[in-house]
Design a protein around this motif. Sequence first.
Motif, PDB file in Angstrom:
ATOM      1  N   ASP A 182      38.496 159.998  33.799  1.00 41.21           N
ATOM      2  CA  ASP A 182      39.896 160.227  33.443  1.00 41.21           C
ATOM      3  C   ASP A 182      40.075 160.666  31.988  1.00 41.21           C
ATOM      4  OD1 ASP A 182      39.250 157.818  32.281  1.00 41.21           O
ATOM      5  OD2 ASP A 182      41.023 156.755  33.001  1.00 41.21           O
ATOM      6  N   ASP A 183      39.004 161.210  31.380  1.00 37.80           N
ATOM      7  CA  ASP A 183      39.102 161.713  30.012  1.00 37.80           C
ATOM      8  C   ASP A 183      40.187 162.795  29.967  1.00 37.80           C
ATOM      9  OD1 ASP A 183      38.471 163.727  27.830  1.00 37.80           O
ATOM     10  OD2 ASP A 183      37.019 162.163  27.334  1.00 37.80           O
ATOM     11  N   PRO A 184      41.124 162.699  29.031  1.00 34.58           N
ATOM     12  CA  PRO A 184      42.210 163.682  28.968  1.00 34.58           C
ATOM     13  C   PRO A 184      41.722 165.135  28.825  1.00 34.58           C
ATOM     14  CG  PRO A 184      42.681 161.832  27.528  1.00 34.58           C
ATOM     15  CD  PRO A 184      41.279 161.641  28.030  1.00 34.58           C
ATOM     16  N   ASN A 185      40.629 165.360  28.109  1.00 38.88           N
ATOM     17  CA  ASN A 185      40.116 166.723  27.976  1.00 38.88           C
ATOM     18  C   ASN A 185      39.496 167.231  29.272  1.00 38.88           C
ATOM     19  OD1 ASN A 185      40.619 167.698  25.217  1.00 38.88           O
ATOM     20  ND2 ASN A 185      39.551 165.813  24.684  1.00 38.88           N
ATOM     21  N   LEU A 186      38.827 166.369  30.014  1.00 42.88           N
ATOM     22  CA  LEU A 186      38.298 166.753  31.324  1.00 42.88           C
ATOM     23  C   LEU A 186      39.466 167.155  32.221  1.00 42.88           C
ATOM     24  CD1 LEU A 186      35.705 165.035  33.571  1.00 42.88           C
ATOM     25  CD2 LEU A 186      37.968 165.523  34.425  1.00 42.88           C
ATOM     26  N   LEU A 187      40.502 166.328  32.269  1.00 43.84           N
ATOM     27  CA  LEU A 187      41.652 166.611  33.132  1.00 43.84           C
ATOM     28  C   LEU A 187      42.364 167.894  32.717  1.00 43.84           C
ATOM     29  CD1 LEU A 187      42.998 162.969  33.491  1.00 43.84           C
ATOM     30  CD2 LEU A 187      41.567 164.260  35.109  1.00 43.84           C
ATOM     31  N   TRP A 188      42.469 168.146  31.418  1.00 45.53           N
ATOM     32  CA  TRP A 188      43.123 169.358  30.937  1.00 45.53           C
ATOM     33  C   TRP A 188      42.342 170.592  31.382  1.00 45.53           C
ATOM     34  CZ3 TRP A 188      42.160 173.631  27.982  1.00 45.53           C
ATOM     35  CH2 TRP A 188      43.278 174.383  27.597  1.00 45.53           C
ATOM     36  N   HIS A 189      41.001 170.544  31.224  1.00 44.80           N
ATOM     37  CA  HIS A 189      40.177 171.684  31.612  1.00 44.80           C
ATOM     38  C   HIS A 189      40.176 171.882  33.126  1.00 44.80           C
ATOM     39  CE1 HIS A 189      38.635 173.141  27.805  1.00 44.80           C
ATOM     40  NE2 HIS A 189      38.613 171.873  27.410  1.00 44.80           N
ATOM     41  N   ALA A 190      40.184 170.804  33.878  1.00 47.25           N
ATOM     42  CA  ALA A 190      40.267 170.922  35.338  1.00 47.25           C
ATOM     43  C   ALA A 190      41.596 171.571  35.740  1.00 47.25           C
ATOM     44  CB  ALA A 190      40.113 169.554  35.986  1.00 47.25           C
ATOM     45  N   GLN A 191      42.676 171.193  35.070  1.00 48.26           N
ATOM     46  CA  GLN A 191      43.979 171.794  35.357  1.00 48.26           C
ATOM     47  C   GLN A 191      43.972 173.288  35.053  1.00 48.26           C
ATOM     48  OE1 GLN A 191      46.679 170.651  36.915  1.00 48.26           O
ATOM     49  NE2 GLN A 191      47.662 172.639  36.644  1.00 48.26           N
ATOM     50  N   ARG A 192      43.363 173.665  33.924  1.00 47.77           N
ATOM     51  CA  ARG A 192      43.281 175.094  33.580  1.00 47.77           C
ATOM     52  C   ARG A 192      42.472 175.853  34.633  1.00 47.77           C
ATOM     53  NH1 ARG A 192      45.654 178.277  32.060  1.00 47.77           N
ATOM     54  NH2 ARG A 192      44.152 179.540  30.973  1.00 47.77           N
ATOM     55  N   ALA A 193      41.379 175.250  35.109  1.00 46.19           N
ATOM     56  CA  ALA A 193      40.576 175.894  36.150  1.00 46.19           C
ATOM     57  C   ALA A 193      41.398 176.057  37.432  1.00 46.19           C
ATOM     58  CB  ALA A 193      39.311 175.084  36.421  1.00 46.19           C
ATOM     59  N   LYS A 194      42.226 175.079  37.738  1.00 45.94           N
ATOM     60  CA  LYS A 194      43.098 175.165  38.919  1.00 45.94           C
ATOM     61  C   LYS A 194      44.099 176.307  38.762  1.00 45.94           C
ATOM     62  CE  LYS A 194      46.247 172.475  41.754  1.00 45.94           C
ATOM     63  NZ  LYS A 194      46.913 171.193  41.917  1.00 45.94           N
ATOM     64  N   GLU A 195      44.650 176.432  37.564  1.00 47.27           N
ATOM     65  CA  GLU A 195      45.657 177.471  37.303  1.00 47.27           C
ATOM     66  C   GLU A 195      45.105 178.883  37.465  1.00 47.27           C
ATOM     67  OE1 GLU A 195      47.172 176.474  33.412  1.00 47.27           O
ATOM     68  OE2 GLU A 195      48.110 174.638  34.162  1.00 47.27           O
ATOM     69  N   VAL A 196      43.806 179.059  37.260  1.00 52.01           N
ATOM     70  CA  VAL A 196      43.213 180.391  37.410  1.00 52.01           C
ATOM     71  C   VAL A 196      42.462 180.539  38.739  1.00 52.01           C
ATOM     72  CG1 VAL A 196      43.114 180.847  34.925  1.00 52.01           C
ATOM     73  CG2 VAL A 196      41.130 179.826  36.074  1.00 52.01           C
ATOM     74  N   GLY A 197      42.682 179.604  39.670  1.00 47.38           N
ATOM     75  CA  GLY A 197      42.142 179.723  41.023  1.00 47.38           C
ATOM     76  C   GLY A 197      40.690 179.384  41.213  1.00 47.38           C
ATOM     77  N   ARG A 198      40.133 178.519  40.373  1.00 46.81           N
ATOM     78  CA  ARG A 198      38.704 178.175  40.490  1.00 46.81           C
ATOM     79  C   ARG A 198      38.431 176.943  41.340  1.00 46.81           C
ATOM     80  NH1 ARG A 198      36.842 179.605  34.471  1.00 46.81           N
ATOM     81  NH2 ARG A 198      36.810 181.846  34.710  1.00 46.81           N
ATOM     82  N   ASN A 199      39.450 176.324  41.927  1.00 42.25           N
ATOM     83  CA  ASN A 199      39.272 175.197  42.844  1.00 42.25           C
ATOM     84  C   ASN A 199      38.427 174.064  42.222  1.00 42.25           C
ATOM     85  OD1 ASN A 199      39.451 173.733  45.242  1.00 42.25           O
ATOM     86  ND2 ASN A 199      37.636 174.708  46.105  1.00 42.25           N
ATOM     87  N   PRO A 200      38.881 173.459  41.114  1.00 42.63           N
ATOM     88  CA  PRO A 200      38.080 172.433  40.427  1.00 42.63           C
ATOM     89  C   PRO A 200      38.012 171.111  41.189  1.00 42.63           C
ATOM     90  CG  PRO A 200      40.252 172.556  39.466  1.00 42.63           C
ATOM     91  CD  PRO A 200      40.173 173.671  40.474  1.00 42.63           C
ATOM     92  N   ARG A 201      36.833 170.475  41.094  1.00 38.61           N
ATOM     93  CA  ARG A 201      36.623 169.137  41.645  1.00 38.61           C
ATOM     94  C   ARG A 201      35.833 168.330  40.630  1.00 38.61           C
ATOM     95  NH1 ARG A 201      35.371 173.623  43.997  1.00 38.61           N
ATOM     96  NH2 ARG A 201      33.245 173.156  44.513  1.00 38.61           N
ATOM     97  N   VAL A 202      36.301 167.147  40.274  1.00 35.58           N
ATOM     98  CA  VAL A 202      35.562 166.274  39.355  1.00 35.58           C
ATOM     99  C   VAL A 202      34.477 165.579  40.161  1.00 35.58           C
ATOM    100  CG1 VAL A 202      35.695 164.304  37.778  1.00 35.58           C
ATOM    101  CG2 VAL A 202      37.583 165.965  37.872  1.00 35.58           C
ATOM    102  N   VAL A 203      33.228 165.751  39.708  1.00 31.58           N
ATOM    103  CA  VAL A 203      32.075 165.165  40.396  1.00 31.58           C
ATOM    104  C   VAL A 203      31.180 164.458  39.391  1.00 31.58           C
ATOM    105  CG1 VAL A 203      32.108 166.903  42.244  1.00 31.58           C
ATOM    106  CG2 VAL A 203      30.682 167.278  40.230  1.00 31.58           C
ATOM    107  N   SER A 204      30.291 163.641  39.890  1.00 33.85           N
ATOM    108  CA  SER A 204      29.310 162.964  39.050  1.00 33.85           C
ATOM    109  C   SER A 204      28.170 163.942  38.762  1.00 33.85           C
ATOM    110  CB  SER A 204      28.791 161.722  39.772  1.00 33.85           C
ATOM    111  OG  SER A 204      27.874 161.034  38.974  1.00 33.85           O
ATOM    112  N   TYR A 205      27.856 164.119  37.478  1.00 34.40           N
ATOM    113  CA  TYR A 205      26.808 165.056  37.074  1.00 34.40           C
ATOM    114  C   TYR A 205      25.439 164.573  37.521  1.00 34.40           C
ATOM    115  CZ  TYR A 205      23.385 167.423  34.185  1.00 34.40           C
ATOM    116  OH  TYR A 205      22.286 168.111  33.757  1.00 34.40           O
ATOM    117  N   GLU A 206      24.612 165.516  37.982  1.00 27.86           N
ATOM    118  CA  GLU A 206      23.211 165.264  38.322  1.00 27.86           C
ATOM    119  C   GLU A 206      22.364 166.302  37.600  1.00 27.86           C
ATOM    120  OE1 GLU A 206      22.765 165.437  42.567  1.00 27.86           O
ATOM    121  OE2 GLU A 206      24.509 164.145  42.898  1.00 27.86           O
TER     122      GLU A 206
END
Length: 119
Positions: free
Chosen positions: A70-94
């Motif tokens: 729930d980091d505010p910068n992660l959420l902001w970047h995910a929102q920007r990706a959504k706005e440009v049609g990139r279908n963002p999903r927050v996942v656990s990094y591997e």
Amino acid sequence: MEPEVRRGSVVVSHLGEQTDEDLWQEDANDDHSGWCCVRTNPFPCPAPSCGFVADFMTAAHLVLVWEERDDPNLLWHAQRAKEVGRNPRVVSYEASFGASASYYAWEAAGRPVHGVHGK
């Protein structure tokens, strides 16, 4: 080593501090397993003549990671990706996703955007 002092200027022959690039390179080698990242639809690197295609929010071809979902910068970047049609999903990094760097190390390094790592 002491800097050479001249009237009206200072000449520093050696700095004992790490550069931003050093910090960026060290962070890229850290294990960020379990941190969070933003997976997206594939999109090409915007740099001319670069064939890199990203499946995650990246900077300089490194997967950007955040410690908290729930980091505010992660959420902001995910929102920007959504706005440009990139279908963002927050996942656990591997590690299998590719080399990573923390978002905050990227910011501290001056936000480099291309050419540090290729695929």
